[in-house]
Design a protein around this motif. Structure first.
Motif, PDB file in Angstrom:
ATOM      1  N   GLN A  92     -34.522 -33.314  -9.339  1.00  0.00           N
ATOM      2  CA  GLN A  92     -35.383 -32.209  -8.921  1.00  0.00           C
ATOM      3  C   GLN A  92     -34.948 -30.931  -9.608  1.00  0.00           C
ATOM      4  O   GLN A  92     -33.768 -30.591  -9.611  1.00  0.00           O
ATOM      5  N   LEU A  93     -35.931 -30.210 -10.215  1.00  0.00           N
ATOM      6  CA  LEU A  93     -35.659 -28.954 -10.892  1.00  0.00           C
ATOM      7  C   LEU A  93     -36.191 -27.780 -10.067  1.00  0.00           C
ATOM      8  O   LEU A  93     -37.121 -27.948  -9.259  1.00  0.00           O
ATOM      9  N   PRO A  94     -35.612 -26.594 -10.233  1.00  0.00           N
ATOM     10  CA  PRO A  94     -36.129 -25.425  -9.512  1.00  0.00           C
ATOM     11  C   PRO A  94     -37.577 -25.118  -9.917  1.00  0.00           C
ATOM     12  O   PRO A  94     -37.954 -25.310 -11.077  1.00  0.00           O
ATOM     13  N   ASN A  95     -38.379 -24.637  -8.964  1.00  0.00           N
ATOM     14  CA  ASN A  95     -39.765 -24.270  -9.247  1.00  0.00           C
ATOM     15  C   ASN A  95     -40.102 -23.000  -8.482  1.00  0.00           C
ATOM     16  O   ASN A  95     -39.232 -22.374  -7.861  1.00  0.00           O
ATOM     17  N   LEU A  96     -41.368 -22.606  -8.478  1.00  0.00           N
ATOM     18  CA  LEU A  96     -41.770 -21.373  -7.809  1.00  0.00           C
ATOM     19  C   LEU A  96     -41.648 -21.475  -6.289  1.00  0.00           C
ATOM     20  O   LEU A  96     -41.390 -20.482  -5.610  1.00  0.00           O
ATOM     21  N   GLY A  97     -41.821 -22.658  -5.771  1.00  0.00           N
ATOM     22  CA  GLY A  97     -41.751 -22.808  -4.320  1.00  0.00           C
ATOM     23  C   GLY A  97     -40.358 -23.080  -3.791  1.00  0.00           C
ATOM     24  O   GLY A  97     -40.084 -22.841  -2.609  1.00  0.00           O
ATOM     25  N   SER A  98     -39.454 -23.539  -4.629  1.00  0.00           N
ATOM     26  CA  SER A  98     -38.110 -23.895  -4.141  1.00  0.00           C
ATOM     27  C   SER A  98     -37.110 -23.736  -5.275  1.00  0.00           C
ATOM     28  O   SER A  98     -37.401 -24.043  -6.441  1.00  0.00           O
ATOM     29  N   GLN A  99     -35.954 -23.242  -4.884  1.00  0.00           N
ATOM     30  CA  GLN A  99     -34.872 -23.052  -5.848  1.00  0.00           C
ATOM     31  C   GLN A  99     -33.849 -24.183  -5.799  1.00  0.00           C
ATOM     32  O   GLN A  99     -32.789 -24.080  -6.401  1.00  0.00           O
ATOM     33  N   GLN A 100     -34.157 -25.224  -5.069  1.00  0.00           N
ATOM     34  CA  GLN A 100     -33.206 -26.316  -4.910  1.00  0.00           C
ATOM     35  C   GLN A 100     -33.195 -27.201  -6.165  1.00  0.00           C
ATOM     36  O   GLN A 100     -34.227 -27.378  -6.816  1.00  0.00           O
ATOM     37  N   THR A 101     -32.025 -27.709  -6.429  1.00  0.00           N
ATOM     38  CA  THR A 101     -31.825 -28.625  -7.560  1.00  0.00           C
ATOM     39  C   THR A 101     -31.053 -29.837  -7.069  1.00  0.00           C
ATOM     40  O   THR A 101     -30.060 -29.705  -6.335  1.00  0.00           O
TER      41      THR A 101
END
Length: 263
Positions: A92-101
């Protein structure tokens, strides 16, 4: 080509039983069954394939197979060593909705393989054989011996002349007479030459004990007068002759050539 499952390759290397040991330990009730060094299924294996190529030599037989061409002998070696590799997979990469990786990290042990190819080939080379024979003949100086043999025994009358000249018998009495005659002739020439020099110059003005360089230069100029007039020789050539003669005859380095040195 050669192909087969990994289990067969490890069996050829002698580690098939080691891979099955872990399953046997898990089914055993003995608590000491898991003691000892780690097994190949845990540590990993280094699999080495050695290929040895040989041909059917003309003189030296390199293999005993019925096949007359090139034969390859394959040898598999399996060594239980620590062979590990790490993998990191991002899930999982960071995106606009979530900064989780999130990522998955794996440290695995497996089989590393390597191939090594060697061999020995023997061929028949007539050119190299001829080159070796010619070099041997030259090193042993056989041409010189052959020419000497032909000159002494293969040219008829001319060979007989060469052979008689080569085999001149040694007569010590004749050699002694020849040396004595040459010494007497040299002594007579020296006395005659010194007498001539004494008449040309006063005795009191000459260095006693022999002939000096100026007197020898004067004598040589008289003998080579014609060559000097025709420019065959020059004055410098006569001077070099004097230096060469004195370097050979003036043994004591006194600057004059005495009677004993001349004879």
């Amino acid at each position: 080509g050669i192909k087969g499952p990994l289990h067969d390759w490890l069996r050829c290397g002698g580690l098939a039983d080691g891979l099955d040991t872990l399953a046997e330990i898990s089914q055993s009730n003995d608590p000491t069954a898991s003691l000892g060094s780690p097994h190949a299924r845990i540590t990993g294996v280094q699999l080495q394939l050695s290929l040895y190529y040989v041909n059917k030599g003309v003189i030296d037989t390199l293999h005993d197979e019925q096949f007359q061409g090139v034969v390859c002998y394959a040898r598999v070696t399996a060594l239980p060593v620590w062979t590990s590799r790490t993998f990191t997979s991002v899930t999982q990469l960071p995106n606009l909705g979530s900064q989780q990786t999130s990522y998955r990290y794996r440290h695995t042990f497996g089989v590393s393989a390597s191939v090594q190819a060697t061999g020995k080939f023997v061929y028949w080379h007539p050119e190299r054989l001829l080159n070796a024979v010619i070099n041997s003949i030259v090193i042993l100086t056989l041409p010189a011996h052959l020419i000497r043999f032909l000159a002494l025994y293969g040219l008829g009358l001319l060979s007989q002349i060469y052979l008689n000249a080569l085999r001149t018998p040694l007569n010590i009495y004749r050699e002694f007479q020849g040396v004595s005659a040459r010494m007497i002739s040299a002594g007579t020439s020296y006395r005659s030459l010194m007498k001539t020099l004494n008449l040309q110059t006063r005795k009191s003005q000459r260095a006693t004990g022999g002939m000096n360089k100026n007197e020898l230069l004067h004598c040589l100029r008289e003998h080579f007068t014609e060559d000097l007039e025709k420019d065959v020789l020059c004055h410098e050539d006569i001077v070099k002759m004097v230096e060469v003669i004195f370097s050979q005859l003036d043994e004591d380095g006194s600057g004059v050539i005495g009677f004993e040195e001349f004879v």
